[in-house]
Design a protein around this motif. Structure first.
Motif, PDB file in Angstrom:
ATOM      1  N   LEU A 270      -9.780 -10.241   1.373  1.00  0.00           N
ATOM      2  CA  LEU A 270      -9.455 -11.516   0.725  1.00  0.00           C
ATOM      3  C   LEU A 270      -8.978 -11.296  -0.708  1.00  0.00           C
ATOM      4  N   VAL A 271      -9.689 -10.445  -1.441  1.00  0.00           N
ATOM      5  CA  VAL A 271      -9.495 -10.394  -2.893  1.00  0.00           C
ATOM      6  C   VAL A 271      -8.500  -9.333  -3.354  1.00  0.00           C
ATOM      7  N   VAL A 272      -8.515  -8.170  -2.708  1.00  0.00           N
ATOM      8  CA  VAL A 272      -7.649  -7.093  -3.197  1.00  0.00           C
ATOM      9  C   VAL A 272      -6.168  -7.502  -3.272  1.00  0.00           C
ATOM     10  N   PRO A 273      -5.623  -8.162  -2.229  1.00  0.00           N
ATOM     11  CA  PRO A 273      -4.206  -8.554  -2.351  1.00  0.00           C
ATOM     12  C   PRO A 273      -3.956  -9.483  -3.542  1.00  0.00           C
ATOM     13  N   HIS A 274      -4.910 -10.380  -3.818  1.00  0.00           N
ATOM     14  CA  HIS A 274      -4.730 -11.273  -4.968  1.00  0.00           C
ATOM     15  C   HIS A 274      -4.745 -10.484  -6.275  1.00  0.00           C
ATOM     16  N   LEU A 275      -5.654  -9.535  -6.375  1.00  0.00           N
ATOM     17  CA  LEU A 275      -5.719  -8.691  -7.576  1.00  0.00           C
ATOM     18  C   LEU A 275      -4.384  -7.995  -7.792  1.00  0.00           C
ATOM     19  N   VAL A 276      -3.864  -7.393  -6.714  1.00  0.00           N
ATOM     20  CA  VAL A 276      -2.625  -6.630  -6.840  1.00  0.00           C
ATOM     21  C   VAL A 276      -1.472  -7.557  -7.204  1.00  0.00           C
ATOM     22  N   ARG A 277      -1.442  -8.749  -6.589  1.00  0.00           N
ATOM     23  CA  ARG A 277      -0.385  -9.712  -6.895  1.00  0.00           C
ATOM     24  C   ARG A 277      -0.422 -10.125  -8.364  1.00  0.00           C
ATOM     25  N   ARG A 286       6.008  -3.528  -2.859  1.00  0.00           N
ATOM     26  CA  ARG A 286       5.006  -3.010  -3.787  1.00  0.00           C
ATOM     27  C   ARG A 286       3.617  -3.490  -3.413  1.00  0.00           C
ATOM     28  N   LEU A 287       3.513  -4.751  -3.048  1.00  0.00           N
ATOM     29  CA  LEU A 287       2.206  -5.343  -2.757  1.00  0.00           C
ATOM     30  C   LEU A 287       1.463  -4.589  -1.654  1.00  0.00           C
ATOM     31  N   LEU A 288       2.177  -4.250  -0.564  1.00  0.00           N
ATOM     32  CA  LEU A 288       1.473  -3.673   0.590  1.00  0.00           C
ATOM     33  C   LEU A 288       0.922  -2.275   0.301  1.00  0.00           C
ATOM     34  N   PRO A 289       1.747  -1.321  -0.201  1.00  0.00           N
ATOM     35  CA  PRO A 289       1.162  -0.004  -0.477  1.00  0.00           C
ATOM     36  C   PRO A 289       0.100  -0.040  -1.573  1.00  0.00           C
ATOM     37  N   LEU A 290       0.323  -0.868  -2.600  1.00  0.00           N
ATOM     38  CA  LEU A 290      -0.659  -0.916  -3.686  1.00  0.00           C
ATOM     39  C   LEU A 290      -1.963  -1.561  -3.216  1.00  0.00           C
ATOM     40  N   SER A 291      -1.867  -2.574  -2.350  1.00  0.00           N
ATOM     41  CA  SER A 291      -3.081  -3.185  -1.800  1.00  0.00           C
ATOM     42  C   SER A 291      -3.868  -2.161  -0.999  1.00  0.00           C
ATOM     43  N   ALA A 292      -3.150  -1.355  -0.200  1.00  0.00           N
ATOM     44  CA  ALA A 292      -3.823  -0.343   0.617  1.00  0.00           C
ATOM     45  C   ALA A 292      -4.567   0.643  -0.293  1.00  0.00           C
ATOM     46  N   LEU A 293      -3.895   1.112  -1.350  1.00  0.00           N
ATOM     47  CA  LEU A 293      -4.540   2.060  -2.269  1.00  0.00           C
ATOM     48  C   LEU A 293      -5.753   1.425  -2.952  1.00  0.00           C
ATOM     49  N   ALA A 294      -5.565   0.191  -3.445  1.00  0.00           N
ATOM     50  CA  ALA A 294      -6.647  -0.471  -4.173  1.00  0.00           C
ATOM     51  C   ALA A 294      -7.829  -0.756  -3.248  1.00  0.00           C
TER      52      ALA A 294
END
Lengths: 340, 253
Positions: A270-277, A286-294
């Motif tokens: 729920l939260v990681v994608p929002h953080l990355v965005r 950018r969102l998808l690979p960075l969300s995966a890493l985070a």
């Protein structure tokens, strides 16, 4: 482009450091240099390490740490995709009744001890996976229109309805069984844990997430196109119906796979994608690979804390993901609120 | 590229929203789609954009039926400017315009768009260069409309479909936008509420009333006080204005 390319190496380094640290932390503390030697030897470097260190670092902790990374990456990835696909900020990997269905399967096994003719007793993981798939079929059946369209609002509502039914069943079985130990095991399972992940599990989790990542990255442009809704996506050349079905099924199967190994771990997806965005903008390449890493980083940290904060007992990881993630999220939300 | 609807009927949720609509929008012309609220203007635009299949009849782009075109190819031919585009995502204006390049992008990320300058040109044509780094949710309604127009232009369409493009715009920007569109020389179909603007900037009109074509043809042949009374229920004088040199509509009621 906000924040440039810096987040990639930063997050990758943070993840590597967290994993190295995680391999050393536990009931037996092992020095990071020894950890590095054990790993290096396994990759072919001619180093001398003790059998004891190798067993702890490579046999016991490594699969768990890799499993945590894969699970975190997978949950964050699925969350990001589902939020864009349904245009719903509250969408998360368990949207399609997955966690409820998995709990039904897990409880049936834990409390009732389901067995299948010819196969014998079913494991908790298999039960959870079957339950998750059952719920998924039910949700999609409820949500799909006669023409095969899959309106996101109906998907969300169908997911909520099936989730409620599953929760009712789970509570009923646990309460009626009168077995206190079963109740505790069920509660433990629903809060999630990586304690049971061995090498086969870790490799399976990594494979699931790697395949899903490649599949999903083929849809970055299509997901971007959903920013202004389905007509806009359609007029940008996206096959709306096929994209929805494909991505909903892929994310649901990935989540069902993850759940069957680790139970339902909340908050990350729920939260990681929002953080990355908030930090890096909403463009999906950018969102998808960075969300995966985070997500991987967050779950490795949370799992390490889960097994090391209290001596001799594990804290449920779902509790920790919330404790680690929520304050960061609140802080970023406030910061964003001030700038607009 | 010419656009044609041939005997198009569309039923949505049991309601017939378009009933045997036949209309011809010639190549390079600006065709105005007028009619009261709920007369089927937006529905016709959605069908022309190929986003839905009519229950009956055909929509032609050039000589080809739009329903048979692959989605990506269709998106390179037809751009749609929707009413009230909305998003909660923190996109910049430039990122919104870049969405228009999606039909030209490869499936996998990484490969750069060979025609990235198209985005700059589109933003220049819609007069939104100075908004490039502004966040979408900080833009006014009029600015959003112009950014969406730039996004449509970035698709390099042969056919431009505009749904109430002058909504939210002040008079100056309304005229600017329609003048910009006219200068493009692209086949355009625009749903418009303002009959005066329609008369000033369109070559032809298609008048819809309760899902049926009430009239169609060149502006001066179609637009008269009888039509306005019949379709809108409003008494109006429609005449060629001496100094403006165009048809004007002055209503009374």
């Amino acid at each position: 482009m906000r924040a440039g390319w810096a987040p990639y190496p930063l997050l990758a380094l943070a993840l590597a450091a967290a994993m190295l640290l995680a391999l050393g932390v536990g009931s037996v503390r092992i020095d990071p240099t020894v950890v590095a030697e054990v790993v290096a030897r396994r990759f072919g470097a001619g180093l001398d390490v003790s059998v004891f260190d190798d067993r702890i670092v490579w046999q016991l902790r490594m699969p768990r740490v890799l499993g945590a990374a894969a699970t975190g990456a997978g949950l964050a990835l699925c969350g990001a995709v589902l939020q864009s696909l349904t245009r719903n900020d509250l969408a998360e990997p368990y949207l399609l009744g997955i966690s409820g269905g998995a709990a039904v399967g897990a409880v049936s096994v834990l409390v009732l001890g389901v067995s299948v003719a010819g196969v014998g007793a079913v494991g908790v993981g298999a039960g959870a996976f079957a339950g998750a798939l059952g719920a998924l079929v039910l949700v999609l059946g409820l949500a799909a229109g006669r023409t095969g369209a899959l309106p996101p609002a109906r998907v969300v509502l169908a997911g909520a309805a099936v989730g409620q039914i599953c929760a009712a069943y789970t509570s009923f079985i646990v309460i009626m069984s009168g077995d206190h130990d079963a109740a505790r095991r069920v509660l433990n399972w629903t809060l999630g844990s990586l304690a049971g992940v061995r090498w086969t599990g870790a490799v399976t989790l990594l494979a699931i997430v790697a395949v899903a990542f490649v599949l999903i990255m083929a849809y970055t442009s299509a997901l971007d196109a959903f920013a202004f809704g389905e007509s806009a996506a359609g007029s940008l050349g996206v096959n709306v119906r096929a994209t929805r079905w494909t991505l909903l099924l892929v994310t649901a199967l990935v989540t069902a796979g993850l759940v069957s190994f680790t139970g339902a771990i909340g908050f990350v997806g729920l939260v990681v994608p929002h953080l990355v965005r908030l930090v890096c903008g909403p463009t999906h390449r950018r969102l998808l690979p960075l969300s995966a890493l985070a997500g991987a980083f967050l779950l490795v940290v949370a799992d390490t804390l889960a097994r090391s904060l209290v001596d001799g007992q594990e804290i449920p990881i779902g509790v920790l993901t919330a404790v680690v993630g929520a304050p960061v999220f609140a802080w970023l939300l406030r910061r964003e609120g001030r700038s607009t | 590229m010419r656009v044609g609807a041939q005997d198009v009927t569309w039923i949505r949720g049991g309601q017939t929203v378009l009933d045997s609509v036949t209309a011809e929008m010639p190549e390079g012309a600006v065709t105005g789609l007028i009619g009261p609220n709920g007369s089927g203007k937006t529905s016709l635009l959605l069908l022309l954009a190929g986003l839905h299949r009519p229950a009956h009849g055909r929509v032609l782009l050039g000589e080809r039926e739009v329903a048979t075109l692959p989605a990506r190819e269709r998106a390179r031919l037809v751009a749609l400017l929707e009413q009230q585009a909305a998003t909660s995502l923190p996109l910049t204006a430039r990122q919104v315009v870049e969405l228009g390049r999606i039909p030209y992008r490869g499936r996998w990320p990484g490969a750069a768009d060979p025609a990235a300058s198209v985005v700059d040109e589109a933003m220049a044509a819609a007069h939104v260069q100075e908004l490039a780094e502004r966040g979408w949710n900080t833009l006014s309604g009029g600015e959003r409309q112009r950014v969406q127009l730039a996004r449509s232009l970035a698709q390099q369409p042969s056919v431009l479909l505009l749904d109430e493009p002058t909504n939210h715009l002040d008079l100056g920007h309304q005229l600017d936008l329609l003048r910009t569109v006219r200068r493009l020389g692209v086949t355009t179909v625009a749903a418009l509420h303002d009959l005066d603007l329609a008369a000033a900037y369109c070559d032809r009109l298609v008048v819809l009333d309760e899902g049926r074509v009430a009239a169609s043809g060149p502006v001066e042949e179609v637009l008269d006080s009888g039509l306005v009374a019949r379709v809108y229920g409003v008494t109006a004088e429609v005449e060629r204005h001496r100094s403006a040199g165009r048809v004007t509509v002055v209503w009374h009621r």
